[in-house]
Structure formats: C-alpha cells, structure tokens
Enzyme design. Structure first.
Site, PDB file in Angstrom:
ATOM      1  N   HIS A  85     100.676  79.911  41.192  1.00 10.06           N
ATOM      2  CA  HIS A  85      99.591  78.947  41.012  1.00 10.06           C
ATOM      3  C   HIS A  85     100.068  77.688  40.291  1.00 10.06           C
ATOM      4  O   HIS A  85      99.438  76.640  40.395  1.00 10.06           O
ATOM      5  CB  HIS A  85      98.384  79.590  40.308  1.00 10.06           C
ATOM      6  CG  HIS A  85      98.492  79.813  38.842  1.00 10.06           C
ATOM      7  ND1 HIS A  85      98.793  81.042  38.288  1.00 10.06           N
ATOM      8  CD2 HIS A  85      98.310  78.977  37.801  1.00 10.06           C
ATOM      9  CE1 HIS A  85      98.783  80.954  36.980  1.00 10.06           C
ATOM     10  NE2 HIS A  85      98.492  79.696  36.648  1.00 10.06           N
ATOM     11  N   ASP A 221     102.000  86.665  41.502  1.00 14.56           N
ATOM     12  CA  ASP A 221     101.838  85.258  41.152  1.00 14.56           C
ATOM     13  C   ASP A 221     103.163  84.666  40.658  1.00 14.56           C
ATOM     14  O   ASP A 221     103.366  84.461  39.466  1.00 14.56           O
ATOM     15  CB  ASP A 221     100.748  85.125  40.090  1.00 14.56           C
ATOM     16  CG  ASP A 221     100.263  83.696  39.915  1.00 14.56           C
ATOM     17  OD1 ASP A 221     100.913  82.785  40.449  1.00 14.56           O
ATOM     18  OD2 ASP A 221      99.244  83.489  39.238  1.00 14.56           O
ATOM     19  N   SER A 649     100.899  79.869  31.567  1.00 14.08           N
ATOM     20  CA  SER A 649     101.111  80.338  32.939  1.00 14.08           C
ATOM     21  C   SER A 649     102.561  80.078  33.337  1.00 14.08           C
ATOM     22  O   SER A 649     103.065  78.964  33.211  1.00 14.08           O
ATOM     23  CB  SER A 649     100.184  79.599  33.900  1.00 14.08           C
ATOM     24  OG  SER A 649      98.849  79.966  33.712  1.00 14.08           O
TER      25      SER A 649
END
Length: 715
Positions: A85, A221, A649
């Site tokens: 992402h 991810d 992230s």
C-alpha cells in the site's frame, strides 16, 4: 509487613511490564533510556549497533519511503522492502489497462526490467542532535507566539545551513514536547527508485476495506523497489547510466520464524500521535472533527466506487486515492468509537484537574495558573470551525477541481501579469505543471464529487461558509449539481487544451471571473482562514499547550516519557503477543494466521477476497519449502505489541539479533485510539511474516533471483 512489600514490588513490576511496550523513542537516547529494558526482553545488539554516527549501524538500513511510509534496505544492491500500500500509487502509475501490474503483479527478471515511476524517493537518516538549549535561550514566555516563532525560525534556518554541507544533505529542525525541546535531523535523499516486484492486488490487498484494521488478517502487504545512484554512489536524477546503490548496511532476513514472547523491535517514521493532547482537544475530535471527516470521506468513496466499477481505466486512475481515503475513513470512525469506549476525555480531565491543583500552588501560579482555562477557551471557540475544516478537508482531498484551479490559477495569474521576459522564464515551469495536472482524471466523477461535497458542506456546517457556497446554496436549496455542471462547461480548468489557449492570450480579468477559480480560491482561503477574533485566544492556546506539556513533565503527573511522533525516525520495542483466542483463526495460537485461514476467506469474483487459481493450486500442493512453520503451515501475518502509528507502514519488524522477521502494515481496531492513548492490553501491530514474503517471491512468482540477493538466516 513482608506481604505489603511484596505487593508493592509486584505492583511496580506490573507497571514496568505494562509500560515496556509503550513509546516511540529517539535512537540517540536508546543507551540512556531503553537499552537495559530491551536487553531483558531479548535484544542482543549494543546501542552502537543500532545507532552510530561514525560506524555503519542498523539505522543505515532504514529509509523513509516517499515521505509517508518506511522501508528497509535488504540487500547490498539497494533492494528496498516496503508495504504494497506504500508503493500503491507508483504501481498504479506504472500500470495500464493492457499491462495492469496493480491487478496482476510484476516481477523484474533483470535490472533492465525494473521500472521507474515519475516521482519516488527514499530518505536515509544520517545523524541527529539536540539544539534545545541553543534555540530556547533566544526566547522567553513574555513573547507573543508570533515573536517567538520568528526568532526560532531564524535560528532554525542557521542550523539547517550549518549542517547541509553545501546542499548535500537535507536538514530538518523539529520541535518536540510541544516546543519544549528541539532536535535537528540530517538526511540524504535518493530520487532514482525503481519498482522491482509486487504481488497481485488480490494478495497485496487481500481483505480490502473489510479486513482493514481487523484481526485475523491474511494480507501479503509488501512490494520491492531498488535505489539507484550515480557511478560514485551519490544521489542522482534518473539516468540509464545509474547503477544499483551499494548499500552501507543492509538488514539480514531470518526465516526461522516467530514464537510468542519473542523480542520484536520496529524502526520507522511514525507520522503523528497526540498523546499529549488536552481533554478538550480529544473531545473536539470525537464530537466535531472526526464525524465530519468520516461523513465526507464516505460520500467521496461511494461516488468514486460507482465509476471505478464501471471502467478499469477509471479504476486505475483513482485506485490509490480511493485506498487512502478509505483507510482514514475507517481509522477516524474507529477512533471515535475507541476514544469514547476508553473514556479518554474523562481520564485526561482527571489528570488536568490534578495539574490545576499543582498549578495553583504559589510557586507555580504565575507560570501555569491560566493554562487549562486558556486551552479550554480556545477549543470552545473553535469546535464548529474544526467541524467545517474537516468537511472542507474531505472535499479538498477527494475533488481535483476543488484544488486544481487555485493551484494552477496562481501561476497563470503571475504569468498574465508578467512582462514578455518574465513570461519566457515562467513558461516552462507552467507548462510542466499543466502536463502533470491533467493526467488521469474522469470528468463525470469529478463533477459529481464536487457538487455533492459542496452540498454536504452547505447543509452540515454551522460556521460561516465561503461566500459563493452560501449564495449558490441559498439560491438552489443546497443542490449544487446545476451550478457545478455549468461551471465545468464555462471554466478553462476542465481541460489542458483550454488552459493552453489561455496561455496564448493571457488575461488576468478572464482568470478572475472563471467560476472554478473563484470557487477554488474561496474554498482554500476558508480552509486556511485565521479570523481576527481568534488571534489572541490562539496565541494564548499555543503558549498554554506548551506550558501544559512542560508542567506535566515537571510535576511528574504524566506517565508519558517520550515525545509525540512527527515523521522522525523512532524505535519501538515489544514482543510477539497473541490476542485472546478467536474462533475465526485456525492457527494453533492467536498471534499468527495461516494460508489455510486465507483459503477459508476466499470468495470467487469478490473484489476483496478473490484469489488467483494459481494461489488455490499452491495451497493444495503445499510446497512451502523452507518457509513453512513448525507445524508445516505457511504463516501469513503475525502480531506484536509494538507501539506504532501511520508512517510506520513498511517498517521492518526486527528480532533481537537485528534480523528482519516481518513487515509492519496495520494495527488492530480494538486499539484504534492508539494515536491518543496506548492500551497495553489491546494494542497490537499486524505484520506480514517474512517467510510468506519470501515464499511469494521464490515459490509463487518464480523470482528466486531476488531471494538470492538477500542475506538469509536460518537457525
């Protein structure tokens, strides 16, 4: 007496244990504040091996990825591991309807096949230092906030100039503890970063919005990029002559697996926390700001989805924007619920009541006596403004034509008012801005979003509206469809061709009458508005907020021992830690998930839970190679109790030996209030197991040449 002593000792131990995982810490303070605690939990590295100015250390393998995420260097040839992402917009940019890398995945088999997106960079951390005494010696509490800010900014400019070595480095001086301390950070940016590999969206985004912030999770991810440099290893703009960066330090990868209570630390660039926020600030967010954000985001998402589902080219245009809006839509909704359930406002009010009592003492009264009153007064004056600002923010984030006319129009106005020589200098920059501005948008979608967002703003805001919004709303019963439709037809800003025509015959009067330019200007001005009646309350608030944090630290009334996150490199540490047993998870313990659990979620042709046939076949074959866990399963995701937030992230999850065991990508919704309070019992970080990452690259994508670059540790 012995029983009382033991009880007190047990209480101290329990407090220490509860606090151990909390905090996002500066690397330069690790030896003084955290190293002994980390050693007791399983760390084998010295502070020097984590952060060193003179020698290569762990910090040299951590980069900020494109300004908003984190990544790690995992090979000596500059291979970068981050979240799918985080690379989403770059992958979408490099995709077409015919070669849809976002949907189908991509794996470069050679360096020549690695793909350069238009704009992507990584930032290496070089060093940091404390300049609090230098800066704060120049100011005092008698100054207004504007006077204080001007003096501090002047000194910051000096510090940045002194440390950038002639422009080689980027230097940033940042405030901490609400302006009670200052540190400078030295970085080096590399702008030639290329896509190496990404799994298909059905893997990288498995579970979609439904599973976002949820556990059990089964998401792959991750994505791989590579940093390129010139022949001397220095940063350079893209060139086919650039070569892979010879990394100073790269993180080894451990495939031995994780077990409950294993030590885990995370290094990264957490974006923003508000752990020091006053009670009334939290209440303003819960009751005014966040509900507006949620409502505005959902409106845009529904409109986007309608058009994206009809046309794959539109889907690619808006995939990244939609994902970003959806992520924060769910986050803000979860924050409202979690902060309410935790009674955060009430808890903070109790602390502030103690602070007021402390501040009323004779020795403290002159400095701290009015702090809480000033803070509460400011929030009461700005509640409705905060609500409107978040409706505006929802519009500005999702509507291209709420922002573009003002941004581009400012340059066009300058061009129209310039002489011939000035225009000649301005033209290349403006033409480049026009080219970038008119890529990838769908006019019917944009028209509907703007009209509906204006209607939402006009009907829900109790704060004075932008003039045009108020006039049109009253005239049309807050239905802006006809007005926006006619404005799109009349405005020059709806196409590149119309703007280029303006450049051929620039006229400032024509620009000033353009309906979208006027609207966009009013929206941005309202968003940035600082009304005169708030000038003194805001000054008092800013000073009082700083004094509140100073006083809480001085009095010991706060148990927070670290500054709020602000996109500077931090370390958090904890352990692999399960949540209570969950019947939805088939794993042997509820700290990890399995391939089987992912297959159980599989829904054919579902946009969130579909899987490629090859994935289904791989599960049946169960060829997991060296990546299987001790039970012969393929672990997908696992939990730790690290303290992280947005910006983390892509951060590597690192074991006690400094080896990558996973990749942080999310938190759990039960602890959604984590940006404001840390819940020692419920807060978890959700991570991709590095063994799943390597299995996908090696066995599933047949890209073993990438795995061969890595330093693999298998105990």
């Amino acid at each position: 007496m012995k029983k009382i002593v033991l009880t007190i000792f047990a209480f101290i131990i329990s407090i220490s244990s509860a606090m151990a995982n909390e905090g996002m810490w500066f690397l330069m303070h690790i030896e003084r504040l955290n190293h002994r605690d980390m050693q007791a939990m399983g760390l084998q590295l010295t502070p020097e091996e984590i952060y060193s100015i003179n020698n290569h250390s762990l910090k040299d393998g951590i980069v900020q990825f494109n300004g908003g995420c984190t990544a790690s260097i995992i090979s000596d040839s500059g291979l970068v591991l981050t979240n799918h992402h985080c690379g989403y917009s770059a992958i979408a940019e490099l995709s077409t309807a015919e070669q849809n890398h976002l949907k189908n995945g991509f794996w470069a088999s050679t360096l020549e096949e690695e793909m350069k997106p238009e704009s992507l960079y990584v930032r290496f951390f070089v060093r940091m230092d404390d300049v609090s005494e230098r800066i704060l010696s120049l100011v005092n509490d008698a100054m207004s906030e504007k006077e204080r800010e001007a003096i501090i900014n002047k000194e910051i400019a000096k510090i940045e100039q002194e440390n950038n070595e002639g422009g080689k480095y980027t230097v940033s001086v940042r405030p901490f503890y609400q302006g009670n301390e200052y540190y400078y950070f030295v970085y080096q940016d590399y702008k030639d970063v290329r896509l190496v590999g990404t799994p298909a969206e059905s893997v990288g985004k498995f579970g979609g919005d439904t599973d976002n912030w949820e556990w059990p999770r089964h998401t792959g991810d991750f994505a791989l990029f590579r940093v390129y440099a010139d022949q001397d290893g220095e940063p350079a703009d893209y060139s086919p002559d650039n070569i892979p960066l010879k990394a100073k330090y790269h993180l080894p990868v451990n495939i031995d697996g994780v077990k409950e209570n294993d030590f885990a630390m995370i290094l990264g660039y957490p974006g923003r926390t508000n752990r020091w926020m006053p009670a009334q600030g939290v209440e303003q967010n819960v009751k005014y700001a966040y509900p507006a954000w949620v409502e505005g985001s959902k409106l845009s998402m529904d409109i986007m989805k309608k058009y994206m589902d009809k046309d794959e080219s539109v889907n690619l245009m808006y995939a990244s924007s939609y994902a970003g809006i959806a992520n924060y839509w769910k986050n803000r909704g979860g924050m409202i619920e979690a902060l309410t359930q935790h009674k955060t406002v009430e808890k903070k009010r109790k602390t502030e009541a103690k602070f007021k009592k402390w501040a009323s003492k004779k020795a403290n009264r002159a400095t701290y006596g009015n702090v809480i009153e000033n803070i509460n007064n400011y929030y009461s004056l700005t509640n409705e403004k905060a609500k409107q600002r978040n409706y505006l923010l929802g519009m500005l984030r999702s509507s291209k034509f709420a922002v573009l006319p003002y941004r581009l129009g400012s340059s066009l106005k300058q061009y129209a008012n310039a002489n011939d020589a000035e225009r000649e200098n301005l033209l290349p920059r403006i033409q480049d801005l026009i080219e970038k501005s008119y890529k990838d948008f769908h006019l019917p979608l944009e028209e509907e979003i703007l009209a509906k967002q204006l209607g939402l703003l006009a009907t829900k805001s109790n704060y004075p509206l932008p003039e045009m919004v108020s006039v049109i709303g009253q005239k049309n019963n807050n239905d802006f469809a006809e007005y926006v439709n006619s404005s799109f037809k009349e405005s020059m800003f709806t196409s590149k061709e119309k703007v280029n025509t303006f450049l051929e015959n620039p006229n400032a009067d024509v620009l000033a009458e353009d309906p979208l330019y006027v609207l966009s200007t009013q929206l941005l001005n309202k968003y940035r508005e600082s009304p005169e009646f708030l000038e003194q309350p805001e000054n008092d608030f800013r000073a009082s907020y700083r004094l509140l944090v100073r006083g809480l630290r001085e009095s010991g009334l706060s148990n927070i021992r670290y500054p709020d996150a602000n996109s500077t490199l931090r370390l958090s540490y904890g352990k692999v830690r399960a949540l209570p047993a969950d019947s939805r998870n088939d794993a042997n313990a509820n700290y990890y998930t399995t391939f089987k659990g992912m297959i159980n979620k599989y829904k054919p042709n579902d946009s969130e839970f579909d899987l490629e046939q090859k994935m289904l076949d791989s599960y049946e074959n169960k060829d997991f190679g060296p990546y299987a866990n001790e039970y012969g399963q393929l672990s997908i995701n696992f939990l730790t109790d690290n303290d992280i937030t947005g910006g983390n992230s892509g951060s590597p999850v690192i074991n006690g030996n400094g080896e990558v065991i996973g990749l942080a990508f999310d938190g759990n919704i039960e602890a959604m209030a984590g940006d404001v309070i840390f819940d020692a019992e419920l807060q978890r970080t959700i991570n991709v197991d590095i063994r799943y990452v390597l299995w996908l690259i090696d066995k599933y994508a047949n890209a073993k040449h990438i795995v061969d670059e890595l330093t693999i540790i298998d105990n």
